[in-house]
Scaffold this motif. Structure first.
Motif, PDB file in Angstrom:
ATOM      1  N   SER A  67     -11.366   4.301  -9.679  1.00 17.78           N
ATOM      2  CA  SER A  67     -11.059   3.251  -9.634  1.00 17.78           C
ATOM      3  C   SER A  67      -9.878   3.269  -9.510  1.00 17.78           C
ATOM      4  CB  SER A  67     -11.214   2.708 -11.501  1.00 17.78           C
ATOM      5  OG  SER A  67     -12.540   2.326 -12.219  1.00 17.78           O
ATOM      6  N   PHE A  68      -9.049   2.556  -9.015  1.00 18.44           N
ATOM      7  CA  PHE A  68      -7.746   2.410  -8.490  1.00 18.44           C
ATOM      8  C   PHE A  68      -7.191   1.467  -9.262  1.00 18.44           C
ATOM      9  CE2 PHE A  68      -5.167   0.965  -4.854  1.00 18.44           C
ATOM     10  CZ  PHE A  68      -3.915   1.596  -5.510  1.00 18.44           C
ATOM     11  N   ALA A  69      -5.700   1.099  -9.680  1.00 17.32           N
ATOM     12  CA  ALA A  69      -5.346  -0.291  -9.738  1.00 17.32           C
ATOM     13  C   ALA A  69      -3.363   0.480  -9.450  1.00 17.32           C
ATOM     14  CB  ALA A  69      -5.180  -1.115 -10.827  1.00 17.32           C
ATOM     15  N   LEU A  70      -3.139  -1.031  -8.957  1.00 16.61           N
ATOM     16  CA  LEU A  70      -1.788  -1.132  -9.146  1.00 16.61           C
ATOM     17  C   LEU A  70      -0.983  -1.454 -10.336  1.00 16.61           C
ATOM     18  CD1 LEU A  70       0.946   0.669  -7.607  1.00 16.61           C
ATOM     19  CD2 LEU A  70       0.624  -1.414  -5.928  1.00 16.61           C
ATOM     20  N   LEU A  71      -0.079  -0.723 -11.216  1.00 18.64           N
ATOM     21  CA  LEU A  71      -0.299  -1.728 -11.842  1.00 18.64           C
ATOM     22  C   LEU A  71       1.419  -2.390 -12.320  1.00 18.64           C
ATOM     23  CD1 LEU A  71      -1.882   0.627 -14.989  1.00 18.64           C
ATOM     24  CD2 LEU A  71      -2.903  -1.270 -13.774  1.00 18.64           C
ATOM     25  N   LYS A  72       1.652  -2.960 -12.944  1.00 21.69           N
ATOM     26  CA  LYS A  72       2.774  -3.811 -12.657  1.00 21.69           C
ATOM     27  C   LYS A  72       3.765  -2.576 -12.578  1.00 21.69           C
ATOM     28  CE  LYS A  72       2.225  -7.973 -12.735  1.00 21.69           C
ATOM     29  NZ  LYS A  72       3.259  -9.019 -11.161  1.00 21.69           N
ATOM     30  N   ASN A  86      -8.028   6.977  -1.325  1.00 17.73           N
ATOM     31  CA  ASN A  86      -7.459   6.849   0.030  1.00 17.73           C
ATOM     32  C   ASN A  86      -6.226   5.666  -0.581  1.00 17.73           C
ATOM     33  OD1 ASN A  86      -8.492   8.265   2.058  1.00 17.73           O
ATOM     34  ND2 ASN A  86     -10.219   7.324   3.202  1.00 17.73           N
ATOM     35  N   ALA A  87      -6.999   4.588  -0.926  1.00 16.45           N
ATOM     36  CA  ALA A  87      -6.273   3.565  -1.532  1.00 16.45           C
ATOM     37  C   ALA A  87      -5.025   3.940  -2.518  1.00 16.45           C
ATOM     38  CB  ALA A  87      -7.410   2.003  -1.774  1.00 16.45           C
ATOM     39  N   TRP A  88      -5.300   4.738  -3.810  1.00 18.61           N
ATOM     40  CA  TRP A  88      -4.529   5.000  -4.154  1.00 18.61           C
ATOM     41  C   TRP A  88      -3.653   6.276  -3.649  1.00 18.61           C
ATOM     42  CZ3 TRP A  88      -4.847  10.254  -6.348  1.00 18.61           C
ATOM     43  CH2 TRP A  88      -3.820  10.505  -6.934  1.00 18.61           C
ATOM     44  N   PHE A  89      -4.110   7.310  -2.791  1.00 23.30           N
ATOM     45  CA  PHE A  89      -3.306   7.731  -2.535  1.00 23.30           C
ATOM     46  C   PHE A  89      -2.762   7.779  -1.341  1.00 23.30           C
ATOM     47  CE2 PHE A  89      -2.611  11.662   1.282  1.00 23.30           C
ATOM     48  CZ  PHE A  89      -1.967  12.222   0.824  1.00 23.30           C
ATOM     49  N   ASN A  90      -3.005   6.332  -0.794  1.00 24.79           N
ATOM     50  CA  ASN A  90      -1.908   6.016   0.705  1.00 24.79           C
ATOM     51  C   ASN A  90      -0.987   5.466  -0.122  1.00 24.79           C
ATOM     52  OD1 ASN A  90      -3.210   6.922   2.424  1.00 24.79           O
ATOM     53  ND2 ASN A  90      -4.715   5.437   2.484  1.00 24.79           N
ATOM     54  N   THR A  91      -0.979   4.533  -0.937  1.00 22.03           N
ATOM     55  CA  THR A  91      -0.495   3.343  -2.135  1.00 22.03           C
ATOM     56  C   THR A  91       0.398   4.785  -3.077  1.00 22.03           C
ATOM     57  OG1 THR A  91      -2.237   2.122  -2.727  1.00 22.03           O
ATOM     58  CG2 THR A  91       0.032   2.125  -4.210  1.00 22.03           C
ATOM     59  N   GLN A 129       2.398   7.410  -1.576  1.00 19.32           N
ATOM     60  CA  GLN A 129       2.606   8.669  -0.606  1.00 19.32           C
ATOM     61  C   GLN A 129       3.797   7.053   0.391  1.00 19.32           C
ATOM     62  OE1 GLN A 129       2.273  11.139   1.050  1.00 19.32           O
ATOM     63  NE2 GLN A 129       1.725  11.414  -0.639  1.00 19.32           N
ATOM     64  N   GLU A 130       3.147   5.912   0.436  1.00 20.29           N
ATOM     65  CA  GLU A 130       3.767   4.991   0.860  1.00 20.29           C
ATOM     66  C   GLU A 130       4.759   3.871   0.277  1.00 20.29           C
ATOM     67  OE1 GLU A 130       0.480   1.415   2.013  1.00 20.29           O
ATOM     68  OE2 GLU A 130       1.040   2.888   3.493  1.00 20.29           O
ATOM     69  N   LEU A 131       4.660   4.417  -1.425  1.00 21.39           N
ATOM     70  CA  LEU A 131       5.613   3.914  -2.658  1.00 21.39           C
ATOM     71  C   LEU A 131       6.533   4.616  -2.259  1.00 21.39           C
ATOM     72  CD1 LEU A 131       3.329   1.429  -4.815  1.00 21.39           C
ATOM     73  CD2 LEU A 131       4.970   0.522  -3.530  1.00 21.39           C
ATOM     74  N   HIS A 132       6.595   5.763  -2.537  1.00 17.64           N
ATOM     75  CA  HIS A 132       7.502   6.744  -2.763  1.00 17.64           C
ATOM     76  C   HIS A 132       8.484   6.773  -1.700  1.00 17.64           C
ATOM     77  CE1 HIS A 132       8.781  11.213  -3.564  1.00 17.64           C
ATOM     78  NE2 HIS A 132       8.864  11.374  -2.605  1.00 17.64           N
ATOM     79  N   LYS A 133       7.520   6.628  -0.412  1.00 16.23           N
ATOM     80  CA  LYS A 133       8.551   7.118   0.814  1.00 16.23           C
ATOM     81  C   LYS A 133       9.733   5.856   0.880  1.00 16.23           C
ATOM     82  CE  LYS A 133       5.071   9.092   4.198  1.00 16.23           C
ATOM     83  NZ  LYS A 133       4.705   9.112   4.835  1.00 16.23           N
ATOM     84  N   THR A 134       8.960   4.344   0.576  1.00 16.84           N
ATOM     85  CA  THR A 134      10.035   3.680  -0.012  1.00 16.84           C
ATOM     86  C   THR A 134      11.399   3.536  -1.321  1.00 16.84           C
ATOM     87  OG1 THR A 134       8.248   2.222  -0.372  1.00 16.84           O
ATOM     88  CG2 THR A 134       8.584   2.292   1.514  1.00 16.84           C
ATOM     89  N   GLY A 135      10.944   4.274  -2.293  1.00 13.74           N
ATOM     90  CA  GLY A 135      11.745   4.644  -3.268  1.00 13.74           C
ATOM     91  C   GLY A 135      11.664   3.322  -3.746  1.00 13.74           C
ATOM     92  N   LYS A 136      10.148   2.880  -3.973  1.00 14.88           N
ATOM     93  CA  LYS A 136       9.503   1.801  -5.356  1.00 14.88           C
ATOM     94  C   LYS A 136       8.655   2.731  -5.939  1.00 14.88           C
ATOM     95  CE  LYS A 136      10.448  -1.973  -1.476  1.00 14.88           C
ATOM     96  NZ  LYS A 136       9.458  -2.381  -0.345  1.00 14.88           N
ATOM     97  N   LEU A 137       8.138   3.600  -6.117  1.00 16.66           N
ATOM     98  CA  LEU A 137       6.827   4.415  -7.220  1.00 16.66           C
ATOM     99  C   LEU A 137       7.641   4.191  -8.204  1.00 16.66           C
ATOM    100  CD1 LEU A 137       4.120   5.277  -6.935  1.00 16.66           C
ATOM    101  CD2 LEU A 137       5.152   6.782  -7.010  1.00 16.66           C
ATOM    102  N   GLY A 138       7.276   3.578  -9.085  1.00 14.21           N
ATOM    103  CA  GLY A 138       7.289   4.223 -10.456  1.00 14.21           C
ATOM    104  C   GLY A 138       6.967   4.885 -11.230  1.00 14.21           C
ATOM    105  N   GLY A 139       5.273   5.779 -11.333  1.00 17.75           N
ATOM    106  CA  GLY A 139       4.563   6.626 -10.825  1.00 17.75           C
ATOM    107  C   GLY A 139       3.166   6.888 -10.933  1.00 17.75           C
ATOM    108  N   VAL A 140       2.805   7.664 -11.791  1.00 19.35           N
ATOM    109  CA  VAL A 140       1.434   8.055 -11.382  1.00 19.35           C
ATOM    110  C   VAL A 140       0.395   8.337 -12.804  1.00 19.35           C
ATOM    111  CG1 VAL A 140      -0.291   9.542  -9.800  1.00 19.35           C
ATOM    112  CG2 VAL A 140       1.564   8.996  -8.895  1.00 19.35           C
ATOM    113  N   ILE A 141      -0.693   8.352 -12.569  1.00 21.92           N
ATOM    114  CA  ILE A 141      -1.211   8.531 -14.060  1.00 21.92           C
ATOM    115  C   ILE A 141      -2.749   8.603 -13.475  1.00 21.92           C
ATOM    116  CG2 ILE A 141      -2.256   7.503 -15.856  1.00 21.92           C
ATOM    117  CD1 ILE A 141      -0.360   4.817 -16.393  1.00 21.92           C
ATOM    118  N   VAL A 142      -3.389   9.428 -13.908  1.00 21.16           N
ATOM    119  CA  VAL A 142      -4.173  10.406 -13.376  1.00 21.16           C
ATOM    120  C   VAL A 142      -4.866  10.535 -14.551  1.00 21.16           C
ATOM    121  CG1 VAL A 142      -5.508  12.723 -12.768  1.00 21.16           C
ATOM    122  CG2 VAL A 142      -3.835  11.281 -11.410  1.00 21.16           C
TER     123      VAL A 142
END
Length: 524
Positions: free
Chosen positions: A274-279, A324-329, A331-344
């Protein structure tokens, strides 16, 4: 899990001497790695013979004897105490499975290896009994009993009304989930709308409405009702996929939508992801088993799914899309400075391939491998003949990827085992990572098949379901960086959080996930 036989040539006299010796260590590596009559002959018809194979096999091949000694176990005293009791069983006319299991449990229960399973065949009943020391130990933990049949779910968070998942441009929650677990593959046929099962039900209803059915229609109604009944039995069977495939082939002429054979390799290599982009742009990944390599690495795919059908490849592709959706999301958010964090999320994860580390924590940190701690191997037949401690590295992603500096949280619980525990342990040595949840199962020592048995002085003892004694045994003793063994203990979280089971089952709201989100969003 690979199970290759190794043929080894050993002197019969030496083998018999080793088996007959009373607590004498031999410098000959006994051929317990496959079904050798010289090794297992006495055990076929004698309970004392089974005990000798078990005791001698562990004496030569177990990786944790100094650890057990430090916990107060005297293996020689175990021999002296229990051999007479197994000999006494040989004098009984009848021996029940419960009697054999109870006595074997007394012998094995003090051992701390978190993977070990001992299987003994009761030659008087023809049945096998199995003992898991770590399983018995964890049953004493209230949180384990509560969560073992309650896997994580995003049901509550996927509900648009709760506002916990980010939306894409079309207003759709950014949430993907797929499963190739055998039970879930069967449910795809039986439970979804417009499924094959629904087609069968609709066809039966339509045929029953006919006032003057033809002979062919009467026969078809009879066939479909019989099939419907058989499918009910499939869902409740432990051999579900095999029975389902038998029916799929038998009734292929009906051309029922979606009623195609399922690759039986999904029994071993099936999983849910499962992959989700949480708030707050927090990328969440849950996977039920460390089988990712079978979906993301071409060589592993060929190994895990040989002669894969088009349907199997389609399942594999869908699983790959979620990762791929999890990993690419990320990478893209980190490069634009928008990534809040990661939960595994490795809660209720039973472990699997060490190479999967590459696709999880290994995809967030630098290339070049990650040192979890130290490891040692069995390098002689003596009880304490171990190799020196050596650095223990797990694979990290070699392909170009951003190094994640945002907060990383790993969620674990008492049902997190093996590679799930290695993943949990990694958080202790990554500055921006935190382990949240409950103490893990307690089985970090690695395993492998018997292809290395002849030169590594270890491997599984016997063959499962074949030899009268079988032991699922660790290959290596795994230490953390501080030189500690965590077998039978597990990895302790940085932030301990109980799971509110009632709330999870009633609403889907997850108190452990909520704590991880709080940590990332508030920094504490």
């Amino acid at each position: 899990m690979m199970k290759h036989k190794i043929l080894s040539i050993m002197g019969a006299g030496l083998l018999l001497l080793t088996l007959g010796a009373c607590r004498e260590q031999s410098d000959t590596l006994v051929s317990y790695g496959h079904q050798d009559q010289l090794s297992f002959g006495e055990a076929e018809t004698s309970y004392a013979g089974k005990f000798k194979v078990l005791w001698n096999g562990l004496n030569q091949h177990y990786a944790l004897w100094d650890y057990e000694r430090d916990h107060g176990l005297d293996w020689d005293a175990v021999y002296d105490k229990y051999l007479p009791q197994f000999e006494a069983l040989d004098q009984q006319k009848e021996v029940t499975d419960d009697q054999l299991k109870k006595l074997a449990t007394e012998v094995i229960s003090p051992l701390h290896d978190g993977h070990m399973v001992v299987q003994l065949k009761n030659h008087k009943t023809g049945k096998f009994v199995a003992i898991s020391p770590s399983g018995e130990r964890n049953l004493q933990r209230p949180e384990f009993v509560a969560v073992r049949n309650t896997p994580p779910t995003l049901k509550y968070y996927a509900n648009k009304a709760n506002g916990e998942i980010e939306l894409d441009e079309d207003g759709t929650p950014i949430y993907l989930e797929y499963s190739t677990a055998s039970d879930d593959l069967l449910e795809k046929f039986t439970d979804t709308e417009k499924s094959g099962q629904q087609w069968i039900n609709d066809s039966i209803a339509a045929l029953e409405r006919l006032t003057t059915p033809t002979a062919e229609e009467v026969d078809m109604l009879k066939v479909l009702k019989e099939l419907d009944k058989q499918l009910e039995e499939v869902v409740d069977s432990r051999d579900g996929i095999a029975l389902y495939n038998e029916l799929a082939n038998r009734y292929a002429y009906l051309n029922i939508p979606g009623f195609d054979p399922i690759d039986e390799n999904f029994y071993d290599n099936g999983m849910k992801i499962s992959f989700a982009l949480l708030k707050g742009n927090i990328a969440y990944l849950y996977f039920s088993d460390f089988c990712l390599s079978y979906y993301l690495n071409e060589e592993y795919t060929k190994e895990g799914f040989p002669n894969a059908s088009a349907a199997t490849l389609a399942y594999i592709k869908k699983m790959e899309e979620v990762w791929n959706a999890w990993f690419n999301t990320i990478q893209e958010l980190h490069k634009t400075g928008k990534l809040g964090g990661v939960i595994v999320d490795v809660r209720n994860n039973g472990g699997g391939s060490m190479y999967d580390f590459n696709y999880v924590i290994g995809s967030l940190i630098p290339s070049g491998g990650f040192e979890i701690g130290k490891a040692r191997y069995k390098r002689g037949t003596g009880r304490l003949d171990y190799s020196p401690l050596m650095p223990s590295y797990f694979p990290t992603m070699n392909e170009e990827h951003a190094i994640i500096t945002e907060p990383i949280v790993v969620l674990a619980n008492s049902s997190s085992v093996s590679m799930a525990e290695i993943t949990s342990l990694s958080t202790k040595y990554i500055d921006n990572a935190t382990l949240v949840g409950k103490r893990t199962w307690g089985g970090l020592c690695g395993l492998i098949g018997n292809e290395y048995f002849s030169f590594n002085y270890t491997g599984h003892i016997g063959e499962e379901g074949k030899t009268p004694v079988y032991v699922y045994l660790p290959l290596v003793a795994q230490f953390n960086r501080e030189g500690q063994l965590l077998e039978g203990v597990g990895v302790t979280p940085d932030i301990e959080v109980d799971l509110d089971i009632k709330q999870l089952r009633s609403t889907g709201k997850d108190t452990q996930l909520d704590r991880a989100l709080q940590l990332i969003r508030n920094g504490k």
